[in-house]
Design a protein around this motif. Structure first.
Motif, PDB file in Angstrom:
ATOM      1  N   THR A 245       0.789  -1.362  -0.221  1.00 40.66           N
ATOM      2  CA  THR A 245       0.576   0.018   0.040  1.00 40.66           C
ATOM      3  C   THR A 245       0.755   1.438  -0.024  1.00 40.66           C
ATOM      4  O   THR A 245       0.359   1.888   0.133  1.00 40.66           O
ATOM      5  N   ARG A 246       2.106   0.874   0.600  1.00 37.21           N
ATOM      6  CA  ARG A 246       2.852   2.303   0.456  1.00 37.21           C
ATOM      7  C   ARG A 246       3.033   3.157  -1.266  1.00 37.21           C
ATOM      8  O   ARG A 246       3.201   1.946  -2.119  1.00 37.21           O
TER       9      ARG A 246
ATOM     10  N   GLN B 176      -4.427  -7.177  11.936  1.00 35.05           N
ATOM     11  CA  GLN B 176      -4.843  -7.076  13.433  1.00 35.05           C
ATOM     12  C   GLN B 176      -6.078  -7.887  13.517  1.00 35.05           C
ATOM     13  O   GLN B 176      -5.747  -8.524  14.447  1.00 35.05           O
TER      14      GLN B 176
ATOM     15  N   TYR C 294      -3.686   2.739   1.649  1.00 32.59           N
ATOM     16  CA  TYR C 294      -3.300   3.289   2.893  1.00 32.59           C
ATOM     17  C   TYR C 294      -2.817   2.603   3.335  1.00 32.59           C
ATOM     18  O   TYR C 294      -2.727   1.450   4.084  1.00 32.59           O
ATOM     19  N   ILE C 295      -1.629   2.773   3.729  1.00 35.12           N
ATOM     20  CA  ILE C 295      -0.668   1.946   5.167  1.00 35.12           C
ATOM     21  C   ILE C 295      -1.251   1.812   6.208  1.00 35.12           C
ATOM     22  O   ILE C 295      -1.242   0.147   6.600  1.00 35.12           O
ATOM     23  N   LEU C 296      -2.567   2.109   6.701  1.00 32.84           N
ATOM     24  CA  LEU C 296      -2.977   2.239   7.743  1.00 32.84           C
ATOM     25  C   LEU C 296      -4.070   0.850   7.824  1.00 32.84           C
ATOM     26  O   LEU C 296      -4.419  -0.324   8.370  1.00 32.84           O
ATOM     27  N   ASP C 297      -4.259   0.485   6.426  1.00 28.47           N
ATOM     28  CA  ASP C 297      -5.091  -0.493   6.325  1.00 28.47           C
ATOM     29  C   ASP C 297      -5.055  -2.225   5.775  1.00 28.47           C
ATOM     30  O   ASP C 297      -4.877  -3.114   6.196  1.00 28.47           O
ATOM     31  N   ASN C 298      -3.010  -2.046   5.788  1.00 28.73           N
ATOM     32  CA  ASN C 298      -2.619  -3.204   6.179  1.00 28.73           C
ATOM     33  C   ASN C 298      -2.278  -3.424   7.891  1.00 28.73           C
ATOM     34  O   ASN C 298      -2.407  -4.418   7.813  1.00 28.73           O
ATOM     35  N   MET C 299      -2.184  -2.610   8.864  1.00 27.83           N
ATOM     36  CA  MET C 299      -1.839  -2.627   9.736  1.00 27.83           C
ATOM     37  C   MET C 299      -3.472  -2.690  10.120  1.00 27.83           C
ATOM     38  O   MET C 299      -3.522  -4.640  11.095  1.00 27.83           O
ATOM     39  N   LEU C 300      -4.569  -3.037   9.645  1.00 30.29           N
ATOM     40  CA  LEU C 300      -6.049  -3.463  10.344  1.00 30.29           C
ATOM     41  C   LEU C 300      -5.787  -5.068   9.492  1.00 30.29           C
ATOM     42  O   LEU C 300      -6.575  -5.563  10.928  1.00 30.29           O
TER      43      LEU C 300
END
Length: 96
Positions: free
Chosen positions: A76-77, A92, A83-89
């Motif tokens: 995603t970067r 999780q 968005y990079i936050l998509d990978n974090m979600l």
């Protein structure tokens, strides 16, 4: 001047290397605080030539067109509208 800059950028791209004049910049130190006695209170800034900045913008716009086809969908970067936050979600949710 537009035609001159276009010709210069096209020549630079076809030759595959930057002209020496594009590598020049003006370095200046900006005071971040009020105490000018300590070097840590300064922030270096480099002012580049307008031609260099225009060429960088042209290349960035061209890369935006091809990056989504070169980067896997899970990355995603640097891909527009991802968005990079998509990978974090996703990570999780996988853990849960």
């Amino acid at each position: 001047i537009g035609q001159d800059i276009t010709t210069f950028i096209n020549t630079t791209l076809s030759e595959g290397h930057l002209h020496e004049a594009l590598n020049n910049g003006l370095i200046s130190l900006l005071l971040k605080g009020r105490m000018a006695l300590n070097i840590k209170n300064y922030c270096p800034i480099i002012v580049l030539t307008t031609t260099y900045r225009l060429m960088a913008k042209v290349l960035a716009n061209q890369f935006q067109l091809i990056l989504p086809t070169c980067i896997r969908s899970i990355r995603t970067r640097f891909v527009k509208e991802q968005y990079i936050l998509d990978n974090m979600l996703l990570a999780q949710e996988s853990i849960d």
